[in-house]
Motif scaffolding. Structure first.
Motif, PDB file in Angstrom:
ATOM      1  N   ALA A   1      21.475  62.748 -35.038  1.00 12.04           N
ATOM      2  CA  ALA A   1      20.690  61.664 -35.644  1.00 12.04           C
ATOM      3  C   ALA A   1      19.832  62.229 -36.770  1.00 12.04           C
ATOM      4  O   ALA A   1      19.723  61.619 -37.845  1.00 12.04           O
ATOM      5  N   ALA A   2      19.243  63.394 -36.543  1.00 13.05           N
ATOM      6  CA  ALA A   2      18.420  64.026 -37.583  1.00 13.05           C
ATOM      7  C   ALA A   2      19.276  64.430 -38.781  1.00 13.05           C
ATOM      8  O   ALA A   2      18.884  64.224 -39.934  1.00 13.05           O
ATOM      9  N   VAL A   3      20.454  64.983 -38.503  1.00 15.10           N
ATOM     10  CA  VAL A   3      21.371  65.368 -39.582  1.00 15.10           C
ATOM     11  C   VAL A   3      21.727  64.145 -40.414  1.00 15.10           C
ATOM     12  O   VAL A   3      21.725  64.195 -41.647  1.00 15.10           O
ATOM     13  N   ASN A   4      22.042  63.045 -39.748  1.00 11.90           N
ATOM     14  CA  ASN A   4      22.399  61.842 -40.487  1.00 11.90           C
ATOM     15  C   ASN A   4      21.220  61.324 -41.292  1.00 11.90           C
ATOM     16  O   ASN A   4      21.410  60.756 -42.372  1.00 11.90           O
ATOM     17  N   GLY A   5      19.999  61.535 -40.807  1.00 11.37           N
ATOM     18  CA  GLY A   5      18.823  61.178 -41.596  1.00 11.37           C
ATOM     19  C   GLY A   5      18.724  62.022 -42.851  1.00 11.37           C
ATOM     20  O   GLY A   5      18.483  61.518 -43.952  1.00 11.37           O
ATOM     21  N   VAL A   6      18.962  63.312 -42.698  1.00 13.04           N
ATOM     22  CA  VAL A   6      18.904  64.234 -43.836  1.00 13.04           C
ATOM     23  C   VAL A   6      19.973  63.887 -44.875  1.00 13.04           C
ATOM     24  O   VAL A   6      19.718  63.932 -46.074  1.00 13.04           O
ATOM     25  N   TYR A   7      21.160  63.518 -44.399  1.00  8.85           N
ATOM     26  CA  TYR A   7      22.275  63.246 -45.306  1.00  8.85           C
ATOM     27  C   TYR A   7      22.502  61.764 -45.559  1.00  8.85           C
ATOM     28  O   TYR A   7      23.595  61.350 -45.940  1.00  8.85           O
ATOM     29  N   GLY A   8      21.486  60.964 -45.368  1.00  7.69           N
ATOM     30  CA  GLY A   8      21.562  59.553 -45.724  1.00  7.69           C
ATOM     31  C   GLY A   8      22.601  58.759 -44.952  1.00  7.69           C
ATOM     32  O   GLY A   8      23.170  57.809 -45.488  1.00  7.69           O
ATOM     33  N   GLY A   9      22.848  59.132 -43.700  1.00 10.23           N
ATOM     34  CA  GLY A   9      23.795  58.397 -42.869  1.00 10.23           C
ATOM     35  C   GLY A   9      25.248  58.643 -43.215  1.00 10.23           C
ATOM     36  O   GLY A   9      26.118  57.897 -42.769  1.00 10.23           O
ATOM     37  N   GLN A  10      25.545  59.689 -43.980  1.00  6.90           N
ATOM     38  CA  GLN A  10      26.915  59.926 -44.444  1.00  6.90           C
ATOM     39  C   GLN A  10      27.800  60.705 -43.481  1.00  6.90           C
ATOM     40  O   GLN A  10      28.987  60.861 -43.739  1.00  6.90           O
ATOM     41  N   VAL A  11      27.254  61.223 -42.385  1.00  3.93           N
ATOM     42  CA  VAL A  11      28.015  62.082 -41.478  1.00  3.93           C
ATOM     43  C   VAL A  11      28.640  61.261 -40.357  1.00  3.93           C
ATOM     44  O   VAL A  11      27.950  60.496 -39.685  1.00  3.93           O
ATOM     45  N   ILE A  12      29.942  61.435 -40.160  1.00  2.49           N
ATOM     46  CA  ILE A  12      30.651  60.775 -39.059  1.00  2.49           C
ATOM     47  C   ILE A  12      31.216  61.893 -38.180  1.00  2.49           C
ATOM     48  O   ILE A  12      32.241  62.504 -38.520  1.00  2.49           O
TER      49      ILE A  12
END
Length: 141
Positions: free
Chosen positions: A84-95
């Motif tokens: 969740a933190a990673v997706n915050g850092v990358y603007g929700g781009q990680v799947i």
């Protein structure tokens, strides 16, 4: 070594061929360079238009984290707060699912990632690996 346009196109062509051979649903395939930039993308006829974002998210997570989709999924299951933190850092781009495959050169260095979507995540990964191997590279699922 950088991923050339010629190799990116080979990966895509061979991944799509594998999908047709396996009778998969229409696939979309993206190849990113080591900086997460799109080198090439194709979406088969009949694939949903939103598939670019999914293919990109699979590949983007792999290259930006240096962690293939299968490892990302395990991490998401074990430490949901981290992803969740990673997706915050990358603007929700990680799947974080299979189908995001790290691209490595012959020396093992990460030179990019491939994202495939359209069928099950595991089938997407099989198609990606077929394309990667056809281009003479190594994929990490």
């Amino acid at each position: 070594m950088a991923i050339s346009l010629r190799k990116a196109r080979t990966i895509i062509r061979k991944a799509l061929e594998k999908g047709r051979e396996m009778d998969l649903k229409p696939l979309s395939v993206v190849v990113l360079d080591a900086g997460g930039h799109v080198q090439a993308f194709e979406r088969e006829d009949g694939a949903a238009p939103g598939r670019f974002a999914i293919a990109h998210g699979k590949a983007y997570g792999a290259v930006m984290l240096g962690m293939a989709g299968t490892a990302q999924m395990k991490r998401a299951e074990d430490q949901a707060y981290f992803m969740a933190a990673v997706n915050g850092v990358y603007g929700g781009q990680v799947i974080p699912v299979p189908g995001g495959v790290l691209l490595r050169d012959k020396k093992g260095a990460v030179i990019g990632a491939v994202g495939v979507t359209g069928d099950t995540s595991d089938n997407d990964a099989v198609a990606a690996l077929n394309g990667i191997e056809a281009a003479g590279l190594t994929g990490e699922i």
